[in-house]
Design an enzyme around this catalytic site. Sequence first.
Site: not given
Ligand code: NAI
Length: 466
Positions: A55, A78, A83, A132, A192, A217, A222, A226-227, A231, A337, A387, A395, A399
């Site tokens: 991003h 990006s 983003s 990322d 990332e 990650n 991180k 960050d996550n 958020c 993501h 963020h 984070s 990196q």
């Molecule tokens: P994580 O694996 O810690 O959490 C995802 C959760 O979703 C898990 O607990 C899993 O059991 C649950 N899950 C999976 N399928 C499901 C369903 N059908 N119904 C309900 N729950 C379900 O992953 P994390 O780190 O929380 O990341 C989640 C997403 O967010 C990823 O795609 C990651 O790349 C992205 N991300 C986005 C950020 C942003 O700024 N927008 C920052 C960091 C990560």
Amino acid sequence: MSAAQDFVVKDISLADWGRKELDIAETEMPGLMACRDEFGADQPLRGARIAGSLHMTIQTAVLIETLQALGATVRWASCNIFSTQDHAAAAIAAGGTPVFAVKGESLEEYWDYTDRLFQWPDGEPANMILDDGGDATMYILTGARAEAGEDVLSHPSNEEEEIFVAQIRKRMAQSPGFFTRQRDAIRGVTEETTTGVNRLYQLQKKGLLPFPAINVNDSVTKSKFDNKYGCKESLVDGIRRATDVMMAGKVAVVCGYGDVGKGSAASLAGAGARVKVTEVDPICALQAAMDGFEVVTLEDAAPSADIIITTTGNKDVVTLDTMRTVKDMCIVGNIGHFDNEIQVAALRNLTWTNIKPQVDMVTFPDGKRMLLLSEGRLLNLGNATGHPSFVMSASFTNQTLAQIELFTKGEQYQNQVYVLPKHLDEKVARLHLDRLGARLSTLSQEQAAYIGVTPQGPFKSDHYRY
Ligand code: NAI
């Protein structure tokens, strides 16, 4: 863009504004600034040619300039079409860095810009990827497999994949052998986010990872920051900038209670919403319940929800059938993501009214309306600015350390996915304490011996979960 320009940004005249915000961000990114102080003289990244797909925000601009301060040459795009912060991209381009990023670029442009990460003016390949979500890595690896004669391009399953495949075919026609040459030059990739890391582990499992990778990650500093805390600040920011809706008292459903889900639920609860959580993992469901959130199924909760946010990194979580059941003017968004968490493609034949960039009202045949944020792409970066700098400093310090590690010691690693050692994770945290006025206590020799560590750390075993 003139032929002499090796960048694509929306408006280069935004550079001054971008630079001012960059200067402010530096004051909130102590980890990155400490990397410049510690490593600047040694230039550990001299000779690194980094293709960066992440991003293009103000915070990323500080990362880019840190990598450059350590000797690297970079090209940047990006990793999401919505983003980019155009003033950040302009500031980076004005500083002479080839950057290809425009907020609201098309998918064709997105893959063209990803390709341009690897088009260095001297014709030589990149030797590092900073990714990322894994798109830059997948671009090179998929192209190299196609060049090896594997049937990896003939069955795109949706429009987005068709565009991805078309870009690979175009590059193959223009530069035979390009992907193989590029793949073979890569010393390593640092990734990332959760979704990109999942892709890398899948490649490793299938024996398809041709270079070492560092999973940034899963540094504690991180994903647990960050996550989660990122958020916690940026989810509600995105919803507010998009809709200005009153959140207090509203019912919000958060799908997924991993790190992003925990931050998202806390964000909405902090705004006064009544938060419900859906989960498939009993451990995370129990955590949600004991954090005070009602654990529900989306099918049950959707009809009474005012806001639905998916955070799972999984596909088809908010289905068309579910969206048919939501109440009038329900806000639906994703903070995971990729954009496949919400079945947006299935909404395309309904009536869309664009309210403003990245905010659409979708009207169902019965007249019911739904507000869809960022067309289902990650809304904290699409509708707001992602963020805050401070958490991104943690984070991006990971990196930076990961890039140094793989660039300088890549040959010591197998073609596998690694995490940074705990002493570096602790170092990243340590670098961020002063800014918050936090004072660490110190273990005596006797106390350290009693709990089986040294007074300097690491303070926890690798299996400790934080
Ligand atoms: P994580 O694996 O810690 O959490 C995802 C959760 O979703 C898990 O607990 C899993 O059991 C649950 N899950 C999976 N399928 C499901 C369903 N059908 N119904 C309900 N729950 C379900 O992953 P994390 O780190 O929380 O990341 C989640 C997403 O967010 C990823 O795609 C990651 O790349 C992205 N991300 C986005 C950020 C942003 O700024 N927008 C920052 C960091 C990560």
